[in-house]
Every structure is written in structure tokens, then in C-alpha cells.
Write an enzyme that holds these catalytic residues in place. Structure first.
Site, short mmCIF file in Angstrom:
data_model
loop_
_atom_site.label_atom_id
_atom_site.label_comp_id
_atom_site.label_asym_id
_atom_site.label_seq_id
_atom_site.Cartn_x
_atom_site.Cartn_y
_atom_site.Cartn_z
CB CYS A 1 -0.76 0.04 1.19
SG CYS A 1 -2.09 -1.53 1.61
N GLY B 1 -1.00 1.27 -4.99
CA GLY B 1 -2.30 0.52 -4.47
C GLY B 1 -3.47 1.19 -5.27
CG ASN C 1 3.23 -0.03 2.72
OD1 ASN C 1 4.34 0.56 2.38
ND2 ASN C 1 2.91 -1.02 2.27
N GLY C 2 2.35 -2.63 4.57
CA GLY C 2 3.08 -3.61 5.11
C GLY C 2 1.79 -4.95 5.78
CE1 TYR D 1 5.14 -4.82 -10.98
CE2 TYR D 1 4.36 -4.90 -8.61
CZ TYR D 1 4.12 -4.73 -10.15
OH TYR D 1 2.86 -4.79 -10.27
CG ASP E 1 8.19 -8.71 -17.07
OD1 ASP E 1 8.05 -7.55 -16.54
OD2 ASP E 1 7.06 -9.14 -17.09
CG ASP E 2 9.13 -6.51 -13.10
OD1 ASP E 2 8.78 -7.10 -12.06
OD2 ASP E 2 8.32 -6.27 -13.87
CB CYS F 1 14.04 -8.28 3.53
SG CYS F 1 12.58 -9.61 3.67
CB CYS G 1 10.24 -13.22 -2.61
SG CYS G 1 10.99 -11.76 -3.00
P1 AMP Z 1 2.93 -13.55 -13.50
O1 AMP Z 1 2.42 -13.59 -14.69
O2 AMP Z 1 2.46 -14.11 -12.33
O3 AMP Z 1 4.51 -14.20 -13.44
O4 AMP Z 1 3.39 -11.94 -13.11
C1 AMP Z 1 4.63 -11.17 -13.28
C2 AMP Z 1 4.49 -9.78 -13.62
O5 AMP Z 1 3.90 -9.28 -12.35
C3 AMP Z 1 5.67 -8.99 -13.95
O6 AMP Z 1 5.39 -8.38 -14.92
C4 AMP Z 1 5.83 -7.98 -12.75
O7 AMP Z 1 5.86 -6.85 -13.17
C5 AMP Z 1 4.59 -8.32 -12.07
N1 AMP Z 1 4.58 -8.38 -10.45
C6 AMP Z 1 5.63 -9.05 -9.95
N2 AMP Z 1 5.25 -9.06 -8.55
C7 AMP Z 1 4.40 -8.44 -8.44
C8 AMP Z 1 3.37 -8.03 -7.31
N3 AMP Z 1 3.55 -8.52 -5.97
N4 AMP Z 1 2.28 -7.44 -7.68
C9 AMP Z 1 1.91 -7.31 -8.81
N5 AMP Z 1 2.48 -7.21 -9.95
C10 AMP Z 1 3.66 -8.03 -9.71
#
Ligand code: AMP
Length: 489
Positions: A8, A35, A135-136, A276, A379-380, A467, A470
């Protein structure tokens, strides 16, 4: 109720003569990326607290008239993000509670909040009202629940944030002053929190001892602002002052600013903020998010220098990393995936089938930029793999001859309990498949993740300052009973 995972935004402002509601509005607007489910602002005029909150984006929840009704010299605001739990108004923040014995059983909750899109609340002048924005996430709320049930308060319907505000208010009803009540309740909170709480004349900011989620202080026209990210300071004309320290309580009132360390700091900033969450123009731990992301790409180029014809970022988060990669290897970069700007982060719809539709509605390839080419798409992160699989498919359909998938972070193998809300471990693709299996699932020519060491190098921070749970499954704050949800992989 199981506490809800929430990534958030919080924003607070203190200043006589400032238009605090409008400042909070623009602060929250700059923090919209954290958010999009609900938004709210509480303001104090020194006498009563007024709150307006509603479902949707900041710009959908507020208008001029509503902001004008939020008068005063202190405000706190919140944008809520949630992928699990109810998407209901009763979870919207700021949350109000009454700290005065004069009103023992006041509940400010609307009796049927789920039926409404928005709600406006006002405390009585003698309520000792406080408002909280969090937030958290607290993976365990046992100590708070035990304290509240000792006070005769039923916590079955409470989220972690609701427990915190009710516990502070209950302490005040026992006779403690506002800031003393915060101090007494602080040790009962186990988890990640960057919290703003206001009474009618004070604004308090607290951060967990690990400082997992960000929180920064800024100065503005003799007043102060506190925001989840520094990107909220510039648009309202505030100047960055410093980060709130892990374990710190900051009090802002008519005497100015005072600070106290409530817990021994053990800094462990969530690296996923760099990967992200945060906006690229924010600074986290003094580092530019944009630069760190660009470094992710540079590191990945050193680890996997592909022979590709074009680098294509998945907008928006991965753009700086893709730039770093392309620069390093002298490969042209094209924005060959267009993002519909009016669609928000795809995780916003919790159901899988809606989310799958969401990716196609959000991204479209430009065939002229990929046809006949070896494409390195960036992608990130990969979480479930849903997005990546569709992107690979779309790029082939658009005529790419090879699709190499590059990821600016290591494989996400472990669930989060501190508020970033990755899904259950069973839904994390990297927890259930090897990299070659993932590559096959995505249908990509090759798949390369940034190494853990490469990620650390890119941040310029030491591993013990972050941290990284993940990726490693090492949780710096006790996750208690939730440990049974984690399988070593
Ligand atoms: P996925 O399809 O589940 O592999 O989603 C990956 C995509 O979601 C990537 O393009 C990230 O930019 C985005 N992403 C990664 N972590 C989160 C998160 N916690 N909440 C929302 N989007 C995320």
C-alpha cells in the site's frame, strides 16, 4: 480473519495553514502505483477527525467538494492494494478508532460497508479519535489479538491494521496518552509496518525494526510530510529530509519534530521495492530506483550476453533494466510491446481467468519491430508465469523468430508475508519448476534470470541490509504459524 497481504501507500502531512487534504490527494496520486483498490484521507481540524474513503483510484474517490470537506492542519492518507482477502470498503483506510472512555463502544465502521463504494465519517469532539494508515503486513497477530480480547474486544472480523488501531485506542481508553499508547502497543506488532497515525493534534510515524517497507520524511512550507516513497514529495513541492529509521517513532506536533527509537534497528529493506514496487524516480536508502534497475540489466548482460536483434522491455517496470542490457551489449531497444496506459497492474483482479485476459488487454505487440527478428524480451520478475507465457506467445504471433526471456531478478521461490503479497508458494512457478521446465512452459527460446549475487551487486547494498526472503526463504521477522506454508525448494 487471516491478516491481509497489502502493498500500500501511506501519506501524511502536518502544517498549520496548509491545505492538507489537497496535499494528501496529490501525494496519494503520486503513489497510485502502490495501490489501486481503495483510497482514503483523514483530516483533523484540531477538534474532530473527518475521513472520506472509497473503492477505486485516488481520482475516482475524491472530488473538489469532498476534499473541501476535509479541513484541518493534519491529514493522513492511504491507497490500498490487495490481491487476497476481501476487496471491500471495510478494509479501506485510514481506519478510525475512539480513544476516549467517554465513548467506550464506538465503532466507526459502516454497518454494511460492502454494499457501498464510499463512506464519509466524522468523529465526535470528545471521542479521542485516532486514524491509522498502514503499509505492510503482520504475519502473526496473536499478541495484538490477545491484548484486545483481554479488553473484551472481539477480533474475529479484524484485519491486522484494524487490530493495531483498536489496540492503540484501547490503551488510550485505559488512560494512556496517544503517543504513550503507540509506544506500549508497538512491541505487540510482529511483522512489516510503515504506519502513520494521527490524533486531533499529533501525527506519528512508526516503522518496524527491520524497516522492510519504505517511509520518508519531507519538509514543506514550515510543515512536514511523510510518504511511502520520495516520488510523492516533488509533485507537492516538498523537499526530501530523511528516511524514517527502522524501529523509529517520529512525532510531529506544534512543538515540531521529535523522535524516539522504539526497537533495536535491524535494517532489512525489501529488495522487491527495487525490483518491482517503487516508482523509478523514487530514492530508496538513498539510491535511485531507476539506476538500480538499469544496473540489473547491466549485470544480466554480463551474465548472459545474448546475440539478439532487438531488446524489448515489458512496460513499465522493466524499462530501465532493458535499457541497461541493451546499452551494455549495443543491441537496439524498441518499445515493441505497447501498454494501454489506462489499464492498471494486472494483479489487481484476483481471479486467474480475469487476470489472463488482463495481460492481453494491457499489452499489444508491434509486429514491424519484431518480425523476422531474434527478440530478447525483458521483464522485472516472473511470479506465476501467466504474464510471461502470453508475452512469448504474442511475440511469436507477431513474427519473432526467436524469443529469449530475460528477467531482472532471480526466481521467486518463496511466498511473501510482509506486504508484497506474492501468491501462495504452490502458485509460484519457480517453486514448482526448474528453469528448463519454466522455459518449456513459457515456450521461449531461452530463459535467463539475474543471479542473486548480480542482484545484490546492482543495488550496491550488502545482503544483510536487505530482505530477500522471496528468493531465499530466510524471513528476518518471525512468521510464526505461517512457517508451515513454506516448503524448502
Ligand atoms: P506473473 O504472470 O504472475 O508471472 O506476473 C509477473 C508480472 O507481475 C511481472 O510483469 C511483474 O511486473 C508483475 N509483478 C511482480 N510482482 C508483483 C506483485 N507483487 N504484484 C503485482 N504485480 C507483480
Amino acid at each position: 480473519m487471516r491478516s491481509l497481504g497489502e502493498k500500500c501507500a501511506v501519506f501524511g502531512v502536518y502544517g498549520k495553514g496548509l491545505d492538507v487534504a489537497r496535499l494528501a490527494f496529490f501525494g496519494l496520486f503520486a503513489l497510485q502505483h502502490r495501490g489501486q483498490e481503495s483510497s482514503g484521507i483523514a483530516a483533523s481540524n484540531g477538534d474532530v477527525l473527518t475521513v472520506h474513503k472509497g473503492m477505486g483510484l485516488v481520482s475516482q474517490v475524491f472530488n473538489d467538494e469532498l476534499l473541501s470537506a476535509l479541513k484541518g492542519g493534519i491529514a493522513v492518507g492511504h491507497n490500498r492494494y490487495s490481491t487476497t482477502g476481501g476487496t471491500k470498503l471495510k478494509h479501506a483506510q485510514p481506519m478510525l478508532a475512539a480513544g476516549s472512555t467517554a465513548v467506550q463502544n464506538v465503532s466507526y465502521d459502516d454497518p454494511h460497508p460492502s454494499l457501498n463504494d464510499s463512506v464519509s465519517l466524522c468523529s465526535g469532539p470528545d471521542d479521542g479519535a485516532i486514524a491509522l494508515a498502514h503499509n505492510g503486513n503482520l504475519p502473526t497477530t496473536d499478541a495484538l489479538a490477545a491484548y484486545l480480547s483481554k479488553q473484551g474486544i472481539d477480533t474475529t472480523e479484524f484485519s491486522d491494521s484494524r487490530m493495531i488501531v483498536e489496540a492503540i485506542a484501547a490503551k488510550m481508553r485505559e488512560g494512556a496518552g496517544f503517543t504513550d499508547a503507540v509506544k506500549t502497543i508497538y512491541p505487540l506488532m510482529t511483522g512489516a509496518f510503515s504506519i502513520l497515525i494521527m490524533s486531533r493534534d499529533q501525527l506519528v510515524a512508526i516503522r518496524d525494526r527491520c524497516g522492510i517497507r519504505p517511509l520518508s520524511l519531507g519538509k514543506l512550507d514550515g510543515g512536514y510530510v511523510v510518504a511511502s516513497e520520495t516520488c510523492a514529495l516533488g509533485p507537492i513541492g516538498a523537499a526530501f529530509e530523511r528516511d524514517i529509521a527502522p524501529g523509529e517513532m517520529l512525532i510531529i506536533d506544534e512543538r515540531g519534530i521529535s523522535s524516539e527509537q522504539l526497537a533495536q534497528p535491524d535494517p532489512k529493506f525489501d529488495v522487491f521495492e527495487f525490483i518491482y514496487f517503487a516508482r523509478p524516480d523514487s530514492h530508496l536508502l538513498g539510491r535511485s530506483v531507476y539506476e538500480v534497475r538499469r544496473n540489473f540489466g547491466i549485470e544480466l548482460a554480463k551474465e548472459y550476453p545474448l546475440e539478439a536483434d532487438v531488446v524489448v522491455p515489458v512496460p513499465e517496470t522493466a524499462i530501465p533494466a532493458a535499457i541497461g542490457y541493451a546499452e551494455q551489449l549495443h543491441i537496439p531497444l524498441h518499445m515493441a510491446l505497447t501498454k494501454n496506459r489506462y489499464i492498471h497492474r494486472t494483479f489487481i483482479t484476483p481471479e486467474q481467468h480475469v487476470r489472463e485476459q488482463g495481460v492481453r488487454a494491457k499489452l499489444t505487440p508491434i509486429p514491424e519491430m519484431v518480425r523476422g527478428k531474434r527478440v530478447a524480451v525483458f521483464d522485472d520478475s516472473i511470479v506465476r508465469g501467466t504474464t510471461s507465457r502470453q508475452i512469448v506467445q504474442m511475440l511469436y504471433e507477431a513474427g519473432a523468430t526467436e524469443v529469449h526471456f530475460l528477467v531482472a531478478s532471480p526466481p521467486v521461490k518463496y511466498p511473501d508475508f510482509y506486504g508484497i503479497d506474492t501468491p501462495k508458494q504452490a502458485d509460484l512457478i519457480a517453486a514448482n519448476k526448474t528453469v528448463p521446465q519454466m522455459r518449456a512452459y513459457l515456450g521461449a527460446t531461452s530463459l535467463h534470470f539475474l543471479s542473486y549475487e548480480g542482484m545484490l551487486r546492482a543495488t550496491g547494498l550488502r545482503e544483510d541490509e536487505l530482505c530477500t526472503s522471496c528468493f531465499t526463504g530466510a524471513y528476518p521477522i518471525d512468521i510464526d504459524v505461517r512457517a508451515k506454508e513454506v516448503r524448502r525448494v
